[in-house]
Motif scaffolding. Structure first.
Motif, PDB file in Angstrom:
ATOM      1  N   PHE A   1       0.783  -1.253  -0.132  1.00  0.00           N
ATOM      2  CA  PHE A   1       0.084  -0.123  -0.116  1.00  0.00           C
ATOM      3  C   PHE A   1       0.832   1.417  -0.039  1.00  0.00           C
ATOM      4  O   PHE A   1       0.625   2.076  -0.661  1.00  0.00           O
ATOM      5  CB  PHE A   1      -0.890  -0.217   1.214  1.00  0.00           C
ATOM      6  CG  PHE A   1      -1.871   1.267   1.217  1.00  0.00           C
ATOM      7  CD1 PHE A   1      -3.007   1.302   0.408  1.00  0.00           C
ATOM      8  CD2 PHE A   1      -1.496   2.209   2.079  1.00  0.00           C
ATOM      9  CE1 PHE A   1      -3.854   2.231   0.301  1.00  0.00           C
ATOM     10  CE2 PHE A   1      -2.570   3.226   2.269  1.00  0.00           C
ATOM     11  CZ  PHE A   1      -3.635   3.308   1.310  1.00  0.00           C
ATOM     12  N   ALA A   2       2.133   1.223   0.986  1.00  0.00           N
ATOM     13  CA  ALA A   2       2.970   2.332   0.873  1.00  0.00           C
ATOM     14  C   ALA A   2       3.725   2.525  -0.635  1.00  0.00           C
ATOM     15  O   ALA A   2       3.875   3.836  -0.988  1.00  0.00           O
ATOM     16  CB  ALA A   2       4.004   2.310   1.892  1.00  0.00           C
ATOM     17  N   ALA A   3       3.799   1.441  -1.313  1.00  0.00           N
ATOM     18  CA  ALA A   3       4.270   1.315  -2.742  1.00  0.00           C
ATOM     19  C   ALA A   3       3.584   2.168  -3.521  1.00  0.00           C
ATOM     20  O   ALA A   3       3.863   2.923  -4.493  1.00  0.00           O
ATOM     21  CB  ALA A   3       4.744   0.091  -3.203  1.00  0.00           C
ATOM     22  N   VAL A   4       2.242   1.925  -3.446  1.00  0.00           N
ATOM     23  CA  VAL A   4       1.072   2.618  -4.334  1.00  0.00           C
ATOM     24  C   VAL A   4       1.038   3.973  -4.062  1.00  0.00           C
ATOM     25  O   VAL A   4       1.019   4.854  -4.974  1.00  0.00           O
ATOM     26  CB  VAL A   4      -0.308   1.804  -4.238  1.00  0.00           C
ATOM     27  CG1 VAL A   4      -1.360   2.582  -4.792  1.00  0.00           C
ATOM     28  CG2 VAL A   4      -0.026   0.307  -4.702  1.00  0.00           C
ATOM     29  N   ALA A   5       0.972   4.390  -2.816  1.00  0.00           N
ATOM     30  CA  ALA A   5       0.847   5.676  -2.549  1.00  0.00           C
ATOM     31  C   ALA A   5       1.937   6.432  -2.972  1.00  0.00           C
ATOM     32  O   ALA A   5       1.905   7.713  -3.277  1.00  0.00           O
ATOM     33  CB  ALA A   5       0.752   5.919  -0.858  1.00  0.00           C
TER      34      ALA A   5
ATOM     35  N   ALA B   1       9.424   1.896  -6.619  1.00  0.00           N
ATOM     36  CA  ALA B   1       9.938   0.542  -7.112  1.00  0.00           C
ATOM     37  C   ALA B   1      10.791   0.304  -5.836  1.00  0.00           C
ATOM     38  O   ALA B   1      10.863  -1.075  -5.646  1.00  0.00           O
ATOM     39  CB  ALA B   1      10.976   0.962  -8.116  1.00  0.00           C
ATOM     40  N   VAL B   2      11.473   0.844  -4.945  1.00  0.00           N
ATOM     41  CA  VAL B   2      12.349   0.275  -3.870  1.00  0.00           C
ATOM     42  C   VAL B   2      11.546  -0.098  -2.841  1.00  0.00           C
ATOM     43  O   VAL B   2      11.541  -1.402  -2.398  1.00  0.00           O
ATOM     44  CB  VAL B   2      13.237   1.514  -3.354  1.00  0.00           C
ATOM     45  CG1 VAL B   2      13.693   0.845  -1.771  1.00  0.00           C
ATOM     46  CG2 VAL B   2      14.435   1.793  -4.250  1.00  0.00           C
ATOM     47  N   VAL B   3      10.410   0.376  -2.596  1.00  0.00           N
ATOM     48  CA  VAL B   3       9.392   0.235  -1.743  1.00  0.00           C
ATOM     49  C   VAL B   3       8.760  -1.569  -2.033  1.00  0.00           C
ATOM     50  O   VAL B   3       8.429  -2.380  -1.255  1.00  0.00           O
ATOM     51  CB  VAL B   3       8.273   1.163  -1.055  1.00  0.00           C
ATOM     52  CG1 VAL B   3       7.351   0.299  -0.504  1.00  0.00           C
ATOM     53  CG2 VAL B   3       9.037   2.309  -0.672  1.00  0.00           C
TER      54      VAL B   3
END
Length: 186
Positions: free
Chosen positions: A54-58, A69-71
């Motif tokens: 979810f943090a990667a999408v945000a 991409a790192v997340v």
């Protein structure tokens, strides 16, 4: 009201009434279920991975694609670790005995297995350096002594912690496979 998930447990345990309840002996199988501690830790890791995804999408929606991409990579590592943790354990087939660890998998063909036996000895608690008195399933290969190889199963791992009956069933199942396919007979 019937609760089908309760009868599934009895069905699984009834399958172990015979020593080797499998039709296809060439397929790798774990002769025991993963323990509740192992499944619980994996579930928590997957829950953490969902938050990281979810943090990667945000992060991607805010416009920082390299950071996203790192997340995303971190989330994939967490998912892979949870799945690998669920695969850890002892697996058997007609071809041999396989010990799957977190980083490595070792297969011993049945022709090299002299015996598999349960011993009372100090064992590592949850894989940590601390040892406690417990039971261990020891593998004796033709090229090594039992003291040279780490135990296959112990009564104080994530699969069998506070479940002595489950450890006994798993040890009996692995010993039955070794008695049928192993080169040495006890």
């Amino acid at each position: 009201m019937p609760l089908p998930f309760l009868t599934a447990d009895r069905t699984f345990e009834a399958a172990f009434d015979t020593a080797l309840p499998y039709d296809d002996r060439e397929r790798w199988r774990r002769p025991y279920r993963p323990g509740p501690w192992r499944v619980g830790v994996a579930a928590l890791m997957l829950l953490l991975a969902s938050f990281v995804l979810f943090a990667a999408v945000a992060t991607a929606l805010t416009g920082s694609v390299p950071s996203a991409a790192v997340v995303l990579g971190a989330a994939l590592v967490i998912i892979a670790a949870a799945l690998r943790m669920l695969r850890m354990g002892v697996w058997v087939s007609g071809r041999g005995l396989r010990r799957t660890g977190f980083f490595a998998t070792r297969t011993t063909p049945w022709a090299r297995v002299v015996s598999v036996r349960t011993l009372q000895q100090p064992v590592r608690w949850l894989g940590l350096p601390r040892t406690v008195q417990g039971q261990a399933l020891a593998l004796v290969r033709e090229d090594r002594r039992a003291e040279d190889t780490p135990p296959l199963l112990t009564s104080h791992t994530l699969d069998f912690l506070r479940r002595p009956a489950a450890f006994d069933r798993a040890a009996d199942a692995v010993e039955a496979w070794a008695a049928e396919y192993g080169s040495g007979r006890d």
